[in-house]
Design a protein around this motif. Structure first.
Motif, PDB file in Angstrom:
ATOM      1  N   PRO A   1      26.658  43.691  44.525  1.00 33.52           N
ATOM      2  CA  PRO A   1      26.521  44.951  45.205  1.00 33.52           C
ATOM      3  C   PRO A   1      27.714  46.008  44.630  1.00 33.52           C
ATOM      4  O   PRO A   1      27.448  47.208  44.925  1.00 33.52           O
ATOM      5  CB  PRO A   1      26.668  44.622  46.708  1.00 33.52           C
ATOM      6  N   SER A   2      28.555  45.655  44.564  1.00 35.54           N
ATOM      7  CA  SER A   2      29.628  46.270  44.202  1.00 35.54           C
ATOM      8  C   SER A   2      29.788  47.036  42.608  1.00 35.54           C
ATOM      9  O   SER A   2      29.798  48.205  42.505  1.00 35.54           O
ATOM     10  CB  SER A   2      31.158  45.673  44.144  1.00 35.54           C
TER      11      SER A   2
ATOM     12  N   GLU B   1      26.860  49.714  43.474  1.00 36.79           N
ATOM     13  CA  GLU B   1      27.193  50.834  43.931  1.00 36.79           C
ATOM     14  C   GLU B   1      28.016  51.703  43.126  1.00 36.79           C
ATOM     15  O   GLU B   1      27.997  52.887  43.098  1.00 36.79           O
ATOM     16  CB  GLU B   1      27.954  50.392  45.078  1.00 36.79           C
ATOM     17  N   ALA B   2      28.944  50.963  42.271  1.00 35.06           N
ATOM     18  CA  ALA B   2      29.561  51.810  41.161  1.00 35.06           C
ATOM     19  C   ALA B   2      28.837  52.400  40.362  1.00 35.06           C
ATOM     20  O   ALA B   2      28.999  53.841  40.277  1.00 35.06           O
ATOM     21  CB  ALA B   2      30.511  50.821  40.472  1.00 35.06           C
TER      22      ALA B   2
ATOM     23  N   ARG C   1      27.185  55.446  42.069  1.00 32.70           N
ATOM     24  CA  ARG C   1      28.392  56.489  42.252  1.00 32.70           C
ATOM     25  C   ARG C   1      28.519  57.328  41.076  1.00 32.70           C
ATOM     26  O   ARG C   1      28.666  58.641  41.163  1.00 32.70           O
ATOM     27  CB  ARG C   1      29.545  56.104  42.731  1.00 32.70           C
TER      28      ARG C   1
ATOM     29  N   GLU D   1      37.163  48.890  36.220  1.00 33.94           N
ATOM     30  CA  GLU D   1      37.869  50.139  36.663  1.00 33.94           C
ATOM     31  C   GLU D   1      36.885  51.211  35.704  1.00 33.94           C
ATOM     32  O   GLU D   1      37.072  50.709  34.260  1.00 33.94           O
ATOM     33  CB  GLU D   1      39.308  50.026  36.474  1.00 33.94           C
TER      34      GLU D   1
ATOM     35  N   ILE E   1      36.507  54.644  39.719  1.00 28.68           N
ATOM     36  CA  ILE E   1      36.308  53.890  40.476  1.00 28.68           C
ATOM     37  C   ILE E   1      37.017  52.442  40.038  1.00 28.68           C
ATOM     38  O   ILE E   1      36.922  52.218  39.083  1.00 28.68           O
ATOM     39  CB  ILE E   1      34.709  53.781  40.411  1.00 28.68           C
ATOM     40  N   GLN E   2      37.143  51.765  41.168  1.00 29.04           N
ATOM     41  CA  GLN E   2      37.826  50.514  41.059  1.00 29.04           C
ATOM     42  C   GLN E   2      37.084  49.467  41.704  1.00 29.04           C
ATOM     43  O   GLN E   2      36.651  49.386  42.982  1.00 29.04           O
ATOM     44  CB  GLN E   2      39.135  50.292  41.576  1.00 29.04           C
ATOM     45  N   ILE E   3      36.658  48.333  41.203  1.00 31.49           N
ATOM     46  CA  ILE E   3      35.935  47.235  41.498  1.00 31.49           C
ATOM     47  C   ILE E   3      36.895  46.104  41.604  1.00 31.49           C
ATOM     48  O   ILE E   3      37.569  45.984  40.581  1.00 31.49           O
ATOM     49  CB  ILE E   3      34.543  46.744  40.721  1.00 31.49           C
TER      50      ILE E   3
END
Lengths: 341, 341, 341, 341
Positions: free
Chosen positions: A131-132, A135-136, A139, A245, A253-255
């Motif tokens: 999911p991250s 979502e990244a 975005r 990143e 964005i940072q995951i």
């Protein structure tokens, strides 16, 4: 309502077992019809546990079974090419663990087989379904960070695999960084044009025997003008540490999050949270979600979201990285663009 | 190997549906045999979707069915007492959503029924099964923070329920803080001796009509010498915010994390992560884990981990809190100790 | 360019010494001209260390000195009223540590003296000058969280002061929570209308001897319709833990961070950061910033940002809280509004 | 008690002004006796503001002044060598901003001058005095992470300097990464043996004109067997982002925190904190602490903690990195060890 996708899992090691469990219990549109494993008794054991009607020692029994629509190939990498070609020939859709094949040449062969027999193929880059990462991507595509210009990836594990695993792992660039190569392409929306790889043995000396490293660093450039650096390490003895990143022209964005339990303990010694210990703890949901997506694509007669071309390109980058490291030179990757056509 | 527990779910609202879905798909030792809902067609709809063989409009059909071992009661609170008594009388084990019953008197009645018919009962305090609460309990029991002396709880939601929900909610102390009353007992390992409740309507004026508040604060003392403060709020329009903190003589534990996706976006405006939006996002796993535990207990003929006494005590605290708030006085809770015997 | 403000510090305990050090070294527009302390030799010692030209054992020598423009009163609370009245009578501006005086009656007297002699007075609520509180106020005033409706404060320390400190501390509501009473007024922009205080001795039994508690909880209502809860504790043995939270109709603000060094250590036991150990570590900058603001106000002939009325109101709330706790009743605070006129 | 160190600051740009302000107001053992700047009127302006007795346009006036013990050289890099040699010849101790000199040859010359005239020299690697780096070093030396084997550094800024700054910056490896080269040596406790540098222009095209990059990546190997990767970027438009990570055989340490104010704002859009905007916000304390340490060393007749050899080695790595990037080859750094003898 609609017909379920009848699946078989080939290879019932740790990851194969999870895929089997997910397909039998958690993926709505799937029926797990068969499992196969060369180890005497293993397929039957799993079949009984999960209530799977058929089990085989020989994967060919799966390919010959007309009541199977799709296979999940979780066998050793060196067997992937043969498995994919047989699956394609028997008109079964294919989910295959990364890397797609052992060599780039094999990747070209399986791409041809997949095309000739008109089946679908998804490669197990499960991060794309985490999911991250999803979502990244959303975005980035929404323009929240402007144009993406840099990717920074970290893949660290703390487990020291035994020498014979290292020997067959393909090396750290192929075993670990391939996930980041794929993630970088996915998140930057661009293709790699050059690969420079560096590495050292900083702690686990035994990997040197196999011409492998325990710290790897890859620098990539992309046709969009973006660049990337990707670290891989076997030395994170504190846990399992995955970060990504993406720097854009308007933000970043940072995951990544090391915290395991949602809990902090405060004492005179400080404030402590525990750390994600291993990859199942971090990516269990992603393994399920990639399989749900695979089955959904098959039900809707749609191309999977990570296909055989993605599989080949990531492999090609990993092979180039290994070569770059060994030959101490930068490798140009011009062929990449042609492959996707 | 062993026989599966044949279950029925009574009440198919949002939460009832989740329990049904979990029992049918994700709880290994359970068979979801029947679903029931008074709404015309709802039970059939859910049954077809989940592949449940039987569906009923009248819950009595479930109680009369000899092929059902356990029921999950997810009907309105005012019906809990009747449902539990009927279930006990028909020798079915019981999972019941919180609060156990509408009144303390009813709680005493169902406790008697459960004892008389020798069935098991678990109350839906799912936080006890959330991995962070489980880990907190483990750390406390291991002595990591010394003797626990203070509990601080926050339960905030941002959704403004419609007036007719507020009217039947039992008030904020019963609807929200009851979870924290149970969590405080669980984590402090002690019983409440006094309850002082305070509250205000600071924003959502319409709740005043029902003699309710949108900000509630409860202060508890315990027989161990510990104390607690518990805030409940309907005003967290930023998301769903649940925190628990336990201070011990040697340290403290904090539970709670607002972060939803494992992702941060950095721009000139700052570093932002999204926030857990609602209770399903936070506690979906806990709902599954409580059901897995319930079924495991039944299979092993063991008392569930949160039973009818826990249900009654939490209710009693909530009723005392409501009374304390309305009468502006502290309520002593001497009866609590006798109840558990 | 402009004349410097010639200052004296009265009382050279730990906090008095910091104020002296700040005035002599770090506050641009100030000259530290004199220091005074009743302890034989202390004033001289500090004067020599900081290069202060005059030192006295008797504070009256300061009041009689025409070359002093302002005094910082850091003497015991019971002497504040006398010191302020003398300072006012000698036309010196006043900085006084919290609480402004020992009793509300004394506060009225000093307010009269300050008004009669037309001097300025600032009370040492340094949190108002802490950059995070300043920024919170700015964001609230900018409307970023809508109308503020709830304040939640936590003030926890882990140090067990000796019994004779407890005896003269005025109790936990006055000693600790007074900071939060002021912060709540400041951040909510509203006046307290009622005070309900609760408390327990959960760990440090010796405070009970002095009718004090080691865990305190205050519930406040405000004339704006807002409310607040404020916890104070002497039991945070893990460190110094200060938090403030303001819920508004459109969002919320959280102030507070336990992390001391900007550093995390990751091992197999988890990820650990150290914790702010004590109040100097957290508020050293705020002590400097409040003094810079005080001197700036004097130089510009402006009323200080936290004045004698703020000092009296916070004291009044603390006194009401202590009374509420002891008499187990809610105290109405109607007089508050008249005081500010 | 002991005599104060009489200092002069040469060069009164932004950083020079801070050093002057710190020396005049905040460094206990120092007297700021003179300031010098070639810009007409600048020295006098600063002198009047800070109360400095002497000001000069020509730095030679400082060197000729027998009442000055030490100079802080904050002039353009190209003048460092001359300034240091003159300061040494006039027997003044030296604080010099990084890089120590423009070229490695000049570094050798100033090392000789410093040795010949027996003065002390400190180079402005202020990170070594930042409390988080100091604490990291302490924890590493205490064995908390075992033997350090990998360093990962990030230095990102978001400000786009004007072309004429880029032209004289020496390039990103020298301007930014030199701090990380020094930090890596400091924290790993080892010397660099090889340098490989890579880079791209991913966004700010105008830097290409000067053969510079806006994204730089350096890979270092060390004589201890450790390795390092160091990223530098001019593209962090979200703020000023400095991180260091040291992996050891038993754990890891992470330095770095983007959060500026100690404050979070929660709304429907998420939870946001602001980000450290620029290097003064992050390192203001470090600039003061390095100067306090410099003066302390002089007072105690001790060698500064970061000396001219450290200055030369970091420069040598930066020069090698620039060369490696331009010549696309790895540079061996054998000379490093001899220099420190």
């Amino acid at each position: 309502m609609s017909k379920k996708i009848r699946c078989a899992v080939l290879g019932l090691g740790r990851l194969g077992y999870w895929h089997a469990e997910n397909l039998s219990r958690r993926v709505k549109g799937a029926d797990l019809t068969a499992v196969a494993d060369p180890l005497e008794g293993r397929a039957e054991q799993v079949a009984r546990e999960l209530g799977v009607p058929k089990w085989f020692q020989n994967p060919d029994d799966v390919f010959e079974d007309p009541d199977i629509d799709a296979v999940a190939i979780v066998t050793p990498t060196t067997t992937h090419a043969e498995m994919i070609k047989k699956a394609a020939a028997s008109r079964k859709h294919i989910f295959v663990e990364k890397p797609i094949t052992h060599t780039v040449e094999e990747a070209d062969e399986v791409i041809k087989a997949i095309r000739d027999h008109q089946v679908y193929c998804q490669v197990g880059f499960m991060r794309r379904f985490d999911p991250s990462y999803v979502e990244a991507k959303r975005r980035i595509d929404a323009g929240d960070i402007g144009k993406p210009i840099y990717f920074k990836g970290v893949t660290r594990d703390g487990i020291a695999p035994p020498p014979n695993f290292i020997q067959h792992s393909g090396g750290l660039f192929l075993d670990f960084s391939i996930h980041d190569y794929d993630a970088a392409r996915f998140l930057l929306g661009a293709e790699v044009t050059s690969v420079t790889a560096l590495g050292s043995v900083v702690h686990k000396q035994y990997v040197a025997e196999f011409n492998d490293v325990d710290q790897a660093l890859t620098y990539l450039t992309f046709d969009s003008g973006a660049a990337a650096d990707i670290e891989a390490s076997r030395n994170a003895n504190y846990g399992y540490d995955i970060r990504a990143e993406i720097i854009g022209t308007e933000g970043a964005i940072q995951i990544g999050n090391l915290q395991h339990h949602n809990l902090k303990v405060l004492t005179k010694k400080g404030c402590t949270h525990d750390i994600v210990p291993d990859f199942p703890s971090l990516f269990m949901d992603a393994y399920l979600l990639e399989m749900i997506s695979f089955i959904d694509c098959l039900k809707n007669d749609q191309k999977p979201l990570v296909d055989e071309y993605d599989g080949k390109i990531a492999l090609e980058i990993a092979v180039a990285a290994t070569k770059s490291y060994r030959e101490k030179t930068t490798i140009q990757l011009e062929s990449v663009h042609s492959v996707s056509n």
